[in-house]
Design a protein around this motif. Structure first.
Motif, PDB file in Angstrom:
ATOM      1  N   ASP A  50       0.821  -1.207   0.000  1.00  0.00           N
ATOM      2  CA  ASP A  50       0.000   0.000   0.000  1.00  0.00           C
ATOM      3  C   ASP A  50       0.860   1.264   0.000  1.00  0.00           C
ATOM      4  O   ASP A  50       0.509   2.272  -0.623  1.00  0.00           O
ATOM      5  N   GLY A  51       1.959   1.232   0.720  1.00  0.00           N
ATOM      6  CA  GLY A  51       2.805   2.417   0.834  1.00  0.00           C
ATOM      7  C   GLY A  51       3.465   2.837  -0.454  1.00  0.00           C
ATOM      8  O   GLY A  51       3.976   3.960  -0.552  1.00  0.00           O
ATOM      9  N   ALA A  52       3.465   1.963  -1.475  1.00  0.00           N
ATOM     10  CA  ALA A  52       4.026   2.345  -2.772  1.00  0.00           C
ATOM     11  C   ALA A  52       3.236   3.486  -3.404  1.00  0.00           C
ATOM     12  O   ALA A  52       3.725   4.147  -4.326  1.00  0.00           O
ATOM     13  N   LEU A  53       2.023   3.708  -2.924  1.00  0.00           N
ATOM     14  CA  LEU A  53       1.225   4.849  -3.390  1.00  0.00           C
ATOM     15  C   LEU A  53       2.016   6.149  -3.271  1.00  0.00           C
ATOM     16  O   LEU A  53       1.877   7.048  -4.112  1.00  0.00           O
ATOM     17  N   ASN A  54       2.850   6.265  -2.235  1.00  0.00           N
ATOM     18  CA  ASN A  54       3.552   7.517  -1.963  1.00  0.00           C
ATOM     19  C   ASN A  54       4.894   7.633  -2.673  1.00  0.00           C
ATOM     20  O   ASN A  54       5.558   8.674  -2.567  1.00  0.00           O
ATOM     21  N   LEU A  55       5.300   6.593  -3.410  1.00  0.00           N
ATOM     22  CA  LEU A  55       6.616   6.635  -4.032  1.00  0.00           C
ATOM     23  C   LEU A  55       6.733   7.753  -5.059  1.00  0.00           C
ATOM     24  O   LEU A  55       7.769   8.410  -5.173  1.00  0.00           O
ATOM     25  N   PHE A  56       5.670   7.974  -5.819  1.00  0.00           N
ATOM     26  CA  PHE A  56       5.785   8.952  -6.889  1.00  0.00           C
ATOM     27  C   PHE A  56       5.728  10.374  -6.353  1.00  0.00           C
ATOM     28  O   PHE A  56       6.318  11.290  -6.920  1.00  0.00           O
ATOM     29  N   ALA A  57       5.058  10.580  -5.206  1.00  0.00           N
ATOM     30  CA  ALA A  57       5.135  11.881  -4.541  1.00  0.00           C
ATOM     31  C   ALA A  57       6.548  12.096  -3.996  1.00  0.00           C
ATOM     32  O   ALA A  57       7.114  13.193  -4.107  1.00  0.00           O
ATOM     33  N   LEU A  58       7.132  11.046  -3.422  1.00  0.00           N
ATOM     34  CA  LEU A  58       8.493  11.149  -2.917  1.00  0.00           C
ATOM     35  C   LEU A  58       9.489  11.364  -4.052  1.00  0.00           C
ATOM     36  O   LEU A  58      10.479  12.083  -3.890  1.00  0.00           O
ATOM     37  N   SER A  59       9.217  10.759  -5.209  1.00  0.00           N
ATOM     38  CA  SER A  59      10.141  10.920  -6.331  1.00  0.00           C
ATOM     39  C   SER A  59      10.213  12.379  -6.763  1.00  0.00           C
ATOM     40  O   SER A  59      11.262  12.860  -7.196  1.00  0.00           O
ATOM     41  N   SER A  60       9.099  13.096  -6.628  1.00  0.00           N
ATOM     42  CA  SER A  60       9.112  14.526  -6.935  1.00  0.00           C
ATOM     43  C   SER A  60       9.967  15.270  -5.911  1.00  0.00           C
ATOM     44  O   SER A  60      10.764  16.151  -6.272  1.00  0.00           O
ATOM     45  N   THR A  61       9.805  14.915  -4.636  1.00  0.00           N
ATOM     46  CA  THR A  61      10.609  15.541  -3.585  1.00  0.00           C
ATOM     47  C   THR A  61      12.095  15.274  -3.794  1.00  0.00           C
ATOM     48  O   THR A  61      12.941  16.148  -3.562  1.00  0.00           O
ATOM     49  N   LEU A  62      12.408  14.061  -4.253  1.00  0.00           N
ATOM     50  CA  LEU A  62      13.799  13.672  -4.465  1.00  0.00           C
ATOM     51  C   LEU A  62      14.324  14.077  -5.842  1.00  0.00           C
ATOM     52  O   LEU A  62      15.481  13.820  -6.165  1.00  0.00           O
ATOM     53  N   ASN A  63      13.427  14.665  -6.655  1.00  0.00           N
ATOM     54  CA  ASN A  63      13.785  15.046  -8.030  1.00  0.00           C
ATOM     55  C   ASN A  63      14.214  13.831  -8.855  1.00  0.00           C
ATOM     56  O   ASN A  63      15.227  13.844  -9.553  1.00  0.00           O
ATOM     57  N   VAL A  64      13.412  12.765  -8.742  1.00  0.00           N
ATOM     58  CA  VAL A  64      13.687  11.508  -9.436  1.00  0.00           C
ATOM     59  C   VAL A  64      12.925  11.486 -10.756  1.00  0.00           C
ATOM     60  O   VAL A  64      11.720  11.762 -10.794  1.00  0.00           O
ATOM     61  N   THR A  65      13.603  11.175 -11.846  1.00  0.00           N
ATOM     62  CA  THR A  65      12.937  11.096 -13.145  1.00  0.00           C
ATOM     63  C   THR A  65      12.415   9.690 -13.433  1.00  0.00           C
ATOM     64  O   THR A  65      11.361   9.533 -14.052  1.00  0.00           O
ATOM     65  N   ASP A  66      13.128   8.655 -13.001  1.00  0.00           N
ATOM     66  CA  ASP A  66      12.696   7.272 -13.230  1.00  0.00           C
ATOM     67  C   ASP A  66      12.918   6.483 -11.943  1.00  0.00           C
ATOM     68  O   ASP A  66      14.045   6.132 -11.599  1.00  0.00           O
ATOM     69  N   ILE A  67      11.822   6.194 -11.254  1.00  0.00           N
ATOM     70  CA  ILE A  67      11.924   5.513  -9.959  1.00  0.00           C
ATOM     71  C   ILE A  67      12.392   4.071 -10.123  1.00  0.00           C
ATOM     72  O   ILE A  67      12.876   3.448  -9.170  1.00  0.00           O
ATOM     73  N   ASN A  68      12.282   3.509 -11.334  1.00  0.00           N
ATOM     74  CA  ASN A  68      12.714   2.128 -11.557  1.00  0.00           C
ATOM     75  C   ASN A  68      14.232   1.992 -11.562  1.00  0.00           C
ATOM     76  O   ASN A  68      14.758   0.919 -11.306  1.00  0.00           O
ATOM     77  N   THR A  69      14.936   3.087 -11.858  1.00  0.00           N
ATOM     78  CA  THR A  69      16.395   3.000 -11.975  1.00  0.00           C
ATOM     79  C   THR A  69      17.135   3.895 -10.985  1.00  0.00           C
ATOM     80  O   THR A  69      18.356   3.813 -10.883  1.00  0.00           O
ATOM     81  N   PHE A  70      16.395   4.723 -10.245  1.00  0.00           N
ATOM     82  CA  PHE A  70      17.042   5.692  -9.360  1.00  0.00           C
ATOM     83  C   PHE A  70      17.680   4.990  -8.158  1.00  0.00           C
ATOM     84  O   PHE A  70      17.049   4.140  -7.517  1.00  0.00           O
ATOM     85  N   ASN A  71      18.920   5.344  -7.862  1.00  0.00           N
ATOM     86  CA  ASN A  71      19.619   4.804  -6.698  1.00  0.00           C
ATOM     87  C   ASN A  71      19.376   5.711  -5.494  1.00  0.00           C
ATOM     88  O   ASN A  71      19.856   6.857  -5.457  1.00  0.00           O
ATOM     89  N   LEU A  72      18.647   5.192  -4.516  1.00  0.00           N
ATOM     90  CA  LEU A  72      18.360   5.930  -3.292  1.00  0.00           C
ATOM     91  C   LEU A  72      19.556   5.811  -2.356  1.00  0.00           C
ATOM     92  O   LEU A  72      20.045   4.709  -2.092  1.00  0.00           O
ATOM     93  N   THR A  73      20.037   6.942  -1.844  1.00  0.00           N
ATOM     94  CA  THR A  73      21.190   6.927  -0.947  1.00  0.00           C
ATOM     95  C   THR A  73      20.737   6.932   0.507  1.00  0.00           C
ATOM     96  O   THR A  73      19.607   7.326   0.825  1.00  0.00           O
ATOM     97  N   ARG A  74      21.643   6.515   1.377  1.00  0.00           N
ATOM     98  CA  ARG A  74      21.314   6.515   2.802  1.00  0.00           C
ATOM     99  C   ARG A  74      21.091   7.945   3.298  1.00  0.00           C
ATOM    100  O   ARG A  74      20.231   8.191   4.148  1.00  0.00           O
ATOM    101  N   ALA A  75      21.839   8.894   2.752  1.00  0.00           N
ATOM    102  CA  ALA A  75      21.664  10.289   3.156  1.00  0.00           C
ATOM    103  C   ALA A  75      20.262  10.781   2.800  1.00  0.00           C
ATOM    104  O   ALA A  75      19.641  11.529   3.572  1.00  0.00           O
ATOM    105  N   GLN A  76      19.759  10.378   1.649  1.00  0.00           N
ATOM    106  CA  GLN A  76      18.402  10.770   1.262  1.00  0.00           C
ATOM    107  C   GLN A  76      17.359  10.074   2.148  1.00  0.00           C
ATOM    108  O   GLN A  76      16.344  10.678   2.500  1.00  0.00           O
ATOM    109  N   PHE A  77      17.620   8.822   2.490  1.00  0.00           N
ATOM    110  CA  PHE A  77      16.700   8.082   3.356  1.00  0.00           C
ATOM    111  C   PHE A  77      16.595   8.735   4.731  1.00  0.00           C
ATOM    112  O   PHE A  77      15.496   8.955   5.250  1.00  0.00           O
TER     113      PHE A  77
END
Length: 585
Positions: free
Chosen positions: A335-362
Motif C-alpha cells: 500500500d505504501g508504494a502509493l507515496n513513491l511517486f510523490a516522494l520521487s518529486s521531492t527527491l527530483n527523481v525522473t525514473d523511480i525504476n532505476t534511481f539509486n536511493l542513498t542513505r543520506a536521502q533516506f
C-alpha cells in the motif's frame, strides 16, 4: 410523446455503448417510478440476468445557494425517472484530476447513485445490499468508476455505488461555522439513508446492508460507522486500505482561510457569497492536502481515536454504534508504494525504476517527511528522537547503504504509518468493545495488471490492487478484458468476491457459500488474544496471527508514548538524550 422519445433514445444510446441491453425495466419506489436497463451478463462462464439503474439522484443540486451546505433530500419524481443515462461525476478539487473511467463531464448536480440488481425482477426475494464508497483522497473519484455488476451477479447481492462531493466542495470548513465542513460525509450519509428507504423496491433487504470502500472510501465507511445517526441504516462494514484512524484522513482544524484568501474573497462583505459567485472551475485548485473530514462536533463528536478508545459520555452513542457493527479491515502489502511517486518529486527523481536511493536521502529526506506527515511531533527534540527511532527500525543494518533495501524500507515505513497501523488500530479498538465480529486481512498477491503506476521491482499488491479482485474483474469483461488475467487471479477473485458477499449475507466471510474452494483456508475472527488475520496470495489464503507484530508495536505503543513525553533536555553539544526504551517484540 416527447418524454417517450427521450426515454427510448436513452435506451438506444445505452444499447450502442453496452452492447448487451435487452430492454428497459421500471421499478415503483417510494420516490416514484424509476426506469433502468435489463441486461444479460456473462461472469465466470455463466450467464446472469441483471437490472441496472444509473444516476438516480438522492439529493437536490448542490449548486448556487446549496453549495457548501448539507445535502437536501431529492423531492419525489413527478414522472418516471430515466435511470439509463451515462453518469456524471462530482467536480474534483483540481482541474488536473481526471476520473479513472475517462468521464469529462462534471456537475454540481452530482449526488446520484447506481443500483445493480442480480435478476430481472422475476423473483420474489429479499437480497443483501452492499453500498460502495469510492476513494481518491477525498479530492477525486466517481461512483461509476466501479461497475458493480460483476460482484452483484457472482455474489447474488444488490450493489449500490454512491457519489459524494469532493475537495473544497465537500470538505471546506471555516472557524466561524458559516462553512460547516464534512459536506461529503453528509452526502454519503444521505445516500445510505436513501438506500435504506428505497432499496426494498429493488428487492433489497433494508435491514441487511453492508457499506464498503477503499482508501479514502475505506476511511469514509469508518467515519460513517462513528456517526450514530446511521443507526439501523447498515449492519456491516468493510474498510479496504483506509481508516478514519489514519492521520491522513482527518484535518486537525478549520481549513477555509487560506483558500478564501487565495480566491480573493477575504475582503468581501460576505466571503461565502463570494465563493458561491465563482464557477466550479474557478474554485478548483491544485492545493488538495486541506480537503478531508474535520472534527466538527456535529457529524464527528470527537476525533475517531477519541471515539473508539475513549470513554467520554459525549461520544458514548458513537462508540456503541461502532461496537455494534460487524467489521472487516485490511490492507495491501505494498500500500505504501502509493507515496513513491510523490516522494520521487521531492527527491527530483525522473525514473523511480532505476534511481539509486542513498542513505543520506533516506535519513535526511524520507524519514523527516514521514515524521512531519504521520507523527507531527510537538517540538524539535521529540522529532530528533523519532528520526533516530525510525532509522533504527527501518534500516537493514546488514545492508545499510543498499539502494534496493532502502526503497523497500521506505515502502514499509509508508505502509506502516498510513495503512497498516491504522488498520490494526481499528480492529484492536473494535475487538476491545466485544460486540460485533472483527476480521483483519492482507492482500499480497502479485497482479498481472496494477491499478496504479507501480515500479517494476515491486512483486506484490500496490494500493488499489484489491479493487479488481473484490469487484470480480478477472471473471468478466468489465473494465478490462479477462484475457489479461491468469487462472490464479480468477481463483483469487472468486475467493474474495465470495468472502466479501458472504460477510454481507451473514456477518461471517466463511458462510453461507464455501469460500475454501478458492482460498484453501477459513478466515478466523480477530480478537485481542489470537490477533488472527488472513493473507490473500496468488496460491490461496494463508492464516496468520499478530500482523507485523514488531512494527505495529512500534506505531501502536512506542511512538505515541514518546510523542507525549515532556521535552527532553539536550546533553552535550547538538545531541539529544534518548531515554532508555525497549522496542516491542
Amino acid at each position: 410523446m416527447t418524454g417517450y422519445y427521450l426515454r427510448a433514445s436513452a435506451c438506444m444510446t445505452i444499447v450502442v455503448i453496452m452492447l448487451r441491453c435487452a430492454a428497459c425495466i421500471t421499478v415503483q419506489t417510494p420516490v416514484g417510478p424509476i426506469s433502468g436497463l435489463a441486461e444479460t451478463l456473462t461472469v465466470d462462464g455463466r450467464q446472469y440476468r441483471m437490472s441496472t439503474f444509473r444516476s438516480i439522484p438522492f439529493a437536490e443540486s448542490t449548486a448556487g445557494e446549496n453549495r457548501f451546505k448539507k445535502p437536501i433530500p431529492k423531492a419525489p419524481f413527478l414522472s418516471t425517472f430515466d435511470a439509463t443515462k451515462i453518469p456524471m461525476a462530482c467536480f474534483p478539487s483540481s482541474a488536473n484530476f481526471k476520473v479513472y473511467g475517462g468521464y469529462i463531464n462534471f456537475t454540481e448536480d452530482c449526488l446520484t447513485l447506481n443500483v445493480y440488481v442480480p435478476h430481472r425482477f422475476e423473483k420474489n426475494v429479499s437480497l443483501p445490499v452492499m453500498i460502495w464508497i469510492y476513494g481518491g483522497a477525498f479530492v477525486q473519484g466517481a461512483a461509476s468508476d466501479y461497475p458493480g455488476d460483476g460482484i452483484s451477479a457472482f455474489g447474488n447481492v444488490i450493489v449500490v455505488t454512491v457519489n459524494y462531493r469532493l475537495g473544497m466542495f465537500g470538505f471546506i470548513q471555516s472557524a466561524d461555522g458559516r462553512l460547516p465542513g464534512n459536506q461529503g460525509l453528509w452526502d454519503q450519509h444521505l445516500g445510505i439513508k436513501w438506500v435504506h428507504d428505497n432499496i426494498q423496491a429493488f428487492t433489497g433487504n433494508p435491514n441487511d446492508v453492508t457499506i464498503f470502500g477503499e482508501s479514502a472510501g475505506g476511511a469514509s465507511v469508518v467515519f460513517q460507522s462513528l456517526y450514530p445517526g446511521n443507526q439501523g441504516y447498515f449492519q456491516r462494514v468493510i474498510a479496504q486500505s483506509g481508516s478514519a484512524l489514519a492521520g491522513w484522513s482527518v484535518h486537525p482544524s478549520p481549513n477555509a482561510n487560506p483558500f478564501i484568501s487565495k480566491k480573493g474573497c477575504e475582503r468581501a462583505p460576505n466571503y461565502v457569497e463570494c465563493l458561491r459567485f465563482l464557477t466550479p472551475r474557478q474554485l478548483q485548485d491544485d492545493e488538495f492536502s486541506f480537503w478531508k473530514p474535520v472534527v466538527d462536533r456535529d457529524f464527528l463528536k470527537a476525533s475517531p481515536h477519541e471515539i473508539v478508545f475513549g470513554n467520554d459520555s459525549q461520544t458514548h452513542n458513537a462508540r456503541n454504534f461502532f461496537a455494534s457493527l460487524d467489521l472487516i479491515v485490511g490492507a495491501n502489502n505494498f500500500d505504501g508504494a502509493l507515496n513513491l511517486f510523490a516522494l520521487s518529486s521531492t527527491l527530483n527523481v525522473t525514473d523511480i525504476n532505476t534511481f539509486n536511493l542513498t542513505r543520506a536521502q533516506f535519513t535526511g529526506i524520507i524519514i523527516p517527511h514521514t515524521i512531519s506527515d504521520a507523527i507531527k511531533p510537538k517540538n524539535d527534540n521529540i522529532a530528533a528522537i523519532m528520526r533516530n527511532l525510525l532509522d533504527f527500525e527501518y534500516t537493514d543494518w546488514q545492508h545499510p547503504n543498499d539502494s534496493a533495501t532502502l526503497w523497500f524500507s521506505t515502502i514499509n515505513m509508508s505502509s506502516d504509518s498510513g495503512f497498516f497501523f491504522p488498520a490494526v488500530s481499528t480492529v484492536k479498538g473494535h475487538a476491545a468493545l466485544r460486540k460485533g465480529k472483527t476480521y483483519l486481512y492482507e492482500l499480497s498477491a502479485v497482479p498481472t495488471t496494477h491499478i496504479l503506476p507501480t515500479p517494476n521491482w515491486i512483486q506484490g499488491s500496490n494500493h488499489a490492487d484489491d479493487i479488481q479482485f473484490v469487484f470480480g474483474y478477472p471473471l468478466y469483461a468489465g473494465p478490462q478484458s479477462t484475457v489479461n488475467y491468469t487462472e490464479e487471479e480468477r481463483r483469487l477473485a472468486r475467493g474474495m468476491v465470495t468472502m466479501w458477499t458472504n460477510f454481507a449475507k451473514s456477518g461471517d466471510p466463511n458462510k453461507p457459500s464455501d469460500a475454501r474452494r478458492f482460498t484453501n483456508a477459513p478466515w478466523a475472527e480477530y480478537d485481542l488474544n489470537s490477533q488472527s488475520f488472513l493473507q490473500f496470495t496468488n496460491q490461496g489464503a494463508l492464516p496468520g496471527s499478530r500482523f507485523e507484530a514488531r512494527r505495529m508495536q512500534l506505531w501502536l505503543d512506542l511512538i505515541p508514548t514518546i510523542a507525549l513525553m515532556e521535552t527532553p533536555q539536550p546533553h552535550g553539544t547538538g545531541t539529544v538524550h534518548v531515554p532508555e526504551i525497549i522496542i516491542g517484540k
